[in-house]
Design a protein around this motif. Structure first.
Motif, PDB file in Angstrom:
ATOM      1  N   ILE A 153      -1.947  -4.956  -5.234  1.00  0.00           N
ATOM      2  CA  ILE A 153      -2.168  -3.464  -5.664  1.00  0.00           C
ATOM      3  C   ILE A 153      -3.419  -3.487  -6.140  1.00  0.00           C
ATOM      4  CG2 ILE A 153      -1.327  -1.722  -6.881  1.00  0.00           C
ATOM      5  CD1 ILE A 153       1.296  -2.579  -6.505  1.00  0.00           C
ATOM      6  N   PRO A 154      -3.881  -4.288  -7.160  1.00  0.00           N
ATOM      7  CA  PRO A 154      -5.287  -4.229  -7.629  1.00  0.00           C
ATOM      8  C   PRO A 154      -6.183  -4.402  -6.761  1.00  0.00           C
ATOM      9  CG  PRO A 154      -3.895  -5.633  -9.182  1.00  0.00           C
ATOM     10  CD  PRO A 154      -2.949  -5.383  -7.817  1.00  0.00           C
ATOM     11  N   LEU A 155      -6.085  -5.258  -5.678  1.00  0.00           N
ATOM     12  CA  LEU A 155      -7.175  -5.221  -4.870  1.00  0.00           C
ATOM     13  C   LEU A 155      -7.259  -4.170  -3.789  1.00  0.00           C
ATOM     14  CD1 LEU A 155      -9.356  -7.378  -3.145  1.00  0.00           C
ATOM     15  CD2 LEU A 155      -7.158  -8.395  -1.814  1.00  0.00           C
ATOM     16  N   MET A 156      -6.190  -3.828  -3.409  1.00  0.00           N
ATOM     17  CA  MET A 156      -5.859  -2.455  -2.660  1.00  0.00           C
ATOM     18  C   MET A 156      -6.807  -1.474  -3.448  1.00  0.00           C
ATOM     19  SD  MET A 156      -2.821  -0.541  -0.874  1.00  0.00           S
ATOM     20  CE  MET A 156      -2.075   0.001  -2.485  1.00  0.00           C
ATOM     21  N   ILE A 157      -6.379  -1.178  -4.755  1.00  0.00           N
ATOM     22  CA  ILE A 157      -7.327   0.026  -5.442  1.00  0.00           C
ATOM     23  C   ILE A 157      -8.634  -0.262  -5.483  1.00  0.00           C
ATOM     24  CG2 ILE A 157      -7.234   0.980  -7.683  1.00  0.00           C
ATOM     25  CD1 ILE A 157      -4.451   0.258  -8.204  1.00  0.00           C
ATOM     26  N   GLY A 158      -9.070  -1.452  -5.794  1.00  0.00           N
ATOM     27  CA  GLY A 158     -10.500  -1.829  -5.457  1.00  0.00           C
ATOM     28  C   GLY A 158     -11.158  -1.464  -4.366  1.00  0.00           C
TER      29      GLY A 158
ATOM     30  N   LEU B 177      -9.876   0.630  -2.145  1.00  0.00           N
ATOM     31  CA  LEU B 177     -10.193   2.118  -1.881  1.00  0.00           C
ATOM     32  C   LEU B 177     -11.248   2.861  -2.638  1.00  0.00           C
ATOM     33  CD1 LEU B 177      -6.401   2.944  -2.051  1.00  0.00           C
ATOM     34  CD2 LEU B 177      -7.779   3.283  -0.438  1.00  0.00           C
ATOM     35  N   ILE B 178     -11.206   2.481  -4.120  1.00  0.00           N
ATOM     36  CA  ILE B 178     -12.570   2.962  -4.925  1.00  0.00           C
ATOM     37  C   ILE B 178     -13.951   2.626  -4.188  1.00  0.00           C
ATOM     38  CG2 ILE B 178     -13.628   2.769  -7.131  1.00  0.00           C
ATOM     39  CD1 ILE B 178     -10.870   2.374  -8.282  1.00  0.00           C
ATOM     40  N   SER B 179     -13.890   1.420  -3.685  1.00  0.00           N
ATOM     41  CA  SER B 179     -15.515   0.909  -3.138  1.00  0.00           C
ATOM     42  C   SER B 179     -15.640   1.553  -1.772  1.00  0.00           C
ATOM     43  CB  SER B 179     -15.483  -0.415  -3.265  1.00  0.00           C
ATOM     44  OG  SER B 179     -14.456  -1.032  -2.362  1.00  0.00           O
ATOM     45  N   GLY B 180     -14.582   2.149  -1.093  1.00  0.00           N
ATOM     46  CA  GLY B 180     -14.774   3.043   0.136  1.00  0.00           C
ATOM     47  C   GLY B 180     -14.853   1.904   1.146  1.00  0.00           C
ATOM     48  N   VAL B 181     -14.168   0.822   1.047  1.00  0.00           N
ATOM     49  CA  VAL B 181     -14.110  -0.077   2.018  1.00  0.00           C
ATOM     50  C   VAL B 181     -13.032   0.252   2.866  1.00  0.00           C
ATOM     51  CG1 VAL B 181     -13.492  -2.714   2.922  1.00  0.00           C
ATOM     52  CG2 VAL B 181     -14.932  -2.273   0.650  1.00  0.00           C
ATOM     53  N   ILE B 182     -11.951   0.649   2.491  1.00  0.00           N
ATOM     54  CA  ILE B 182     -10.930   1.414   3.406  1.00  0.00           C
ATOM     55  C   ILE B 182     -10.644   2.760   2.872  1.00  0.00           C
ATOM     56  CG2 ILE B 182      -9.611  -1.040   3.539  1.00  0.00           C
ATOM     57  CD1 ILE B 182      -7.791  -0.416   1.517  1.00  0.00           C
ATOM     58  N   SER B 183     -10.047   3.605   3.640  1.00  0.00           N
ATOM     59  CA  SER B 183      -9.948   5.101   3.419  1.00  0.00           C
ATOM     60  C   SER B 183      -8.604   5.363   3.949  1.00  0.00           C
ATOM     61  CB  SER B 183     -11.072   5.916   3.994  1.00  0.00           C
ATOM     62  OG  SER B 183     -11.193   5.383   5.350  1.00  0.00           O
TER      63      SER B 183
ATOM     64  N   LEU C 257      -0.645 -10.603 -10.419  1.00  0.00           N
ATOM     65  CA  LEU C 257       0.579 -10.393 -11.363  1.00  0.00           C
ATOM     66  C   LEU C 257       0.263  -8.869 -12.118  1.00  0.00           C
ATOM     67  CD1 LEU C 257       0.496 -14.183 -12.665  1.00  0.00           C
ATOM     68  CD2 LEU C 257       2.467 -12.951 -11.548  1.00  0.00           C
ATOM     69  N   LEU C 258      -0.790  -8.557 -12.160  1.00  0.00           N
ATOM     70  CA  LEU C 258      -1.121  -7.518 -13.306  1.00  0.00           C
ATOM     71  C   LEU C 258      -0.169  -6.452 -13.009  1.00  0.00           C
ATOM     72  CD1 LEU C 258      -5.092  -7.455 -13.517  1.00  0.00           C
ATOM     73  CD2 LEU C 258      -3.154  -8.789 -14.946  1.00  0.00           C
ATOM     74  N   PRO C 259       0.172  -5.965 -11.817  1.00  0.00           N
ATOM     75  CA  PRO C 259       1.001  -4.656 -11.652  1.00  0.00           C
ATOM     76  C   PRO C 259       2.542  -5.027 -12.212  1.00  0.00           C
ATOM     77  CG  PRO C 259       0.018  -5.248  -9.596  1.00  0.00           C
ATOM     78  CD  PRO C 259      -0.468  -6.323 -10.562  1.00  0.00           C
ATOM     79  N   LEU C 260       2.806  -6.349 -12.305  1.00  0.00           N
ATOM     80  CA  LEU C 260       4.272  -6.744 -12.826  1.00  0.00           C
ATOM     81  C   LEU C 260       4.545  -6.482 -14.588  1.00  0.00           C
ATOM     82  CD1 LEU C 260       4.848  -9.806 -10.827  1.00  0.00           C
ATOM     83  CD2 LEU C 260       5.899  -7.720 -10.650  1.00  0.00           C
ATOM     84  N   ILE C 261       3.247  -6.175 -14.969  1.00  0.00           N
ATOM     85  CA  ILE C 261       3.233  -5.763 -16.343  1.00  0.00           C
ATOM     86  C   ILE C 261       3.852  -4.644 -16.475  1.00  0.00           C
ATOM     87  CG2 ILE C 261       1.650  -5.322 -18.551  1.00  0.00           C
ATOM     88  CD1 ILE C 261      -0.464  -7.305 -17.362  1.00  0.00           C
TER      89      ILE C 261
ATOM     90  N   PHE D 192      10.089  -2.172  -6.136  1.00  0.00           N
ATOM     91  CA  PHE D 192       8.808  -2.291  -6.721  1.00  0.00           C
ATOM     92  C   PHE D 192       8.517  -3.634  -6.742  1.00  0.00           C
ATOM     93  CE2 PHE D 192       6.543  -3.203 -10.728  1.00  0.00           C
ATOM     94  CZ  PHE D 192       5.139  -2.478 -10.475  1.00  0.00           C
ATOM     95  N   PHE D 193       9.440  -4.462  -6.830  1.00  0.00           N
ATOM     96  CA  PHE D 193       8.931  -6.114  -7.156  1.00  0.00           C
ATOM     97  C   PHE D 193       8.375  -6.563  -5.845  1.00  0.00           C
ATOM     98  CE2 PHE D 193      12.307  -6.225 -10.579  1.00  0.00           C
ATOM     99  CZ  PHE D 193      11.376  -5.678 -11.676  1.00  0.00           C
ATOM    100  N   ILE D 194       9.311  -6.089  -4.894  1.00  0.00           N
ATOM    101  CA  ILE D 194       8.982  -6.580  -3.358  1.00  0.00           C
ATOM    102  C   ILE D 194       7.342  -5.915  -2.932  1.00  0.00           C
ATOM    103  CG2 ILE D 194       9.551  -6.353  -1.105  1.00  0.00           C
ATOM    104  CD1 ILE D 194      12.467  -6.340  -1.847  1.00  0.00           C
ATOM    105  N   PHE D 195       7.352  -4.806  -3.120  1.00  0.00           N
ATOM    106  CA  PHE D 195       6.066  -4.302  -2.755  1.00  0.00           C
ATOM    107  C   PHE D 195       4.886  -4.833  -3.706  1.00  0.00           C
ATOM    108  CE2 PHE D 195       2.821  -0.667  -3.486  1.00  0.00           C
ATOM    109  CZ  PHE D 195       2.376  -0.714  -2.267  1.00  0.00           C
ATOM    110  N   ALA D 196       5.149  -5.022  -4.981  1.00  0.00           N
ATOM    111  CA  ALA D 196       4.041  -5.715  -5.864  1.00  0.00           C
ATOM    112  C   ALA D 196       3.894  -7.149  -5.203  1.00  0.00           C
ATOM    113  CB  ALA D 196       4.349  -5.682  -7.102  1.00  0.00           C
ATOM    114  N   ARG D 197       4.779  -7.831  -4.731  1.00  0.00           N
ATOM    115  CA  ARG D 197       4.749  -9.557  -4.318  1.00  0.00           C
ATOM    116  C   ARG D 197       4.041  -9.506  -2.933  1.00  0.00           C
ATOM    117  NH1 ARG D 197       3.061 -13.031  -3.385  1.00  0.00           N
ATOM    118  NH2 ARG D 197       3.722 -15.358  -3.453  1.00  0.00           N
ATOM    119  N   MET D 198       4.280  -8.278  -2.222  1.00  0.00           N
ATOM    120  CA  MET D 198       3.746  -8.373  -0.571  1.00  0.00           C
ATOM    121  C   MET D 198       2.308  -7.713  -0.578  1.00  0.00           C
ATOM    122  SD  MET D 198       7.313  -7.365   1.496  1.00  0.00           S
ATOM    123  CE  MET D 198       6.347  -7.661   2.958  1.00  0.00           C
ATOM    124  N   ILE D 199       1.980  -6.797  -1.648  1.00  0.00           N
ATOM    125  CA  ILE D 199       0.622  -6.213  -1.405  1.00  0.00           C
ATOM    126  C   ILE D 199       0.035  -6.443  -2.854  1.00  0.00           C
ATOM    127  CG2 ILE D 199      -0.506  -3.973  -1.033  1.00  0.00           C
ATOM    128  CD1 ILE D 199       1.756  -3.049   0.539  1.00  0.00           C
TER     129      ILE D 199
END
Length: 256
Positions: free
Chosen positions: A243-248, A250-256, A41-45, A234-241
């Motif tokens: 975003i905070p998990l994906m950023i995490g 990317l930062i941790s290097g699990v996905i590139s 829910l955080l990206p919807l802020i 933006f709402f559809i993208f935030a609902r389907m993906i």
């Protein structure tokens, strides 16, 4: 809040129907999340923050009204830890699922109520009513909403006047004695009916026929469509993906 609706900003100039549709889409996306979802829910802020900035709304005034409603939300959500006591581990910390549900309810209520307040502050009740009629909302519902919004202050004034009159006649008494409750409510009802009849007669004298007219129709421009389309994507993208998990990841290097 009506005074805030007369500002001359980008958001205030948008078509009222577009702002109503954007808010409805936002509300549907927020409430569609699972009761245990918080991170997603955080990206919807991002939506209320951006609209606050574009509309130049005073944050303190709007949030002050939000805080008036939150105690009722807390009173409802605080029971979740008692009904859902299953313990789960989050980041090495043991938590009851009920507390997670409570936090999710609180966050959802903050987002949805803020979106509704923003809609009123940037549109105004008259334009909001006109937009609802464009959505084919029943005339009776729109009129009831508009008249309630306009005259709720009159009812509050009548209640305050009745209580003041009672206190002047019983200066040594704290509060209103239970024996006077029925009489007080009855008098208030009679005065309310009388005031409502006078208001209706005044409306009829001014040409009221049962329909709400908002003046000349405003055309929906390309800017309006772009605003609605951009937020909807933006709402559809935030609902389907998530975003905070994906950023995490990317930062941790699990996905590139």
């Amino acid at each position: 809040m009506d005074e805030l609706a007369y500002k001359d900003t980008f958001v205030h100039k948008l078509h009222p129907l577009i702002k109503i549709l954007t808010t409805i889409a936002y509300l549907f996306v927020v409430v569609s999340y699972d009761r245990h979802e918080i991170i997603g829910l955080l990206p919807l802020i991002f939506y209320p923050v951006v609209v606050f900035f574009l509309a130049e709304l005073p944050v303190k005034q709007v949030l002050a009204r939000l805080l008036l409603i939150e105690p009722f939300i807390i009173a409802i959500g605080i029971l979740n830890p008692f009904f859902d006591s299953q313990v789960i581990t989050v980041g090495g910390l043991a938590l009851s699922r009920g507390w997670i549900t409570f936090a999710s309810i609180l966050l959802k209520s903050l987002l949805t109520i803020t979106a509704a307040l923003i809609l009123i502050c940037t549109t105004g009740m008259d334009k909001l009513a006109a937009g609802l009629r464009m959505l084919k909302v029943p005339r009776l519902f729109v009129l009831q909403l508009l008249l309630t919004y306009r005259y709720i202050s009159v009812l509050i004034e009548e209640v305050s006047r009745s209580i003041r009159a009672y206190k002047l006649r019983a200066p040594q008494q704290k509060g209103i004695h239970p024996s006077a409750w029925g009489t007080l409510v009855g008098q208030l009802l009679l005065r309310t009916i009388d005031r409502a009849e006078r208001v209706y007669q005044a409306m009829c004298v001014r040409g009221f026929t049962g329909e709400y007219y908002a003046g000349a129709d405003i055309r929906i421009t390309v800017r309006d469509r772009a605003y609605f389309g951009g937020w909807l994507l933006f709402f559809i993208f935030a609902r389907m993906i998530n975003i905070p998990l994906m950023i995490g990841l990317l930062i941790s290097g699990v996905i590139s």
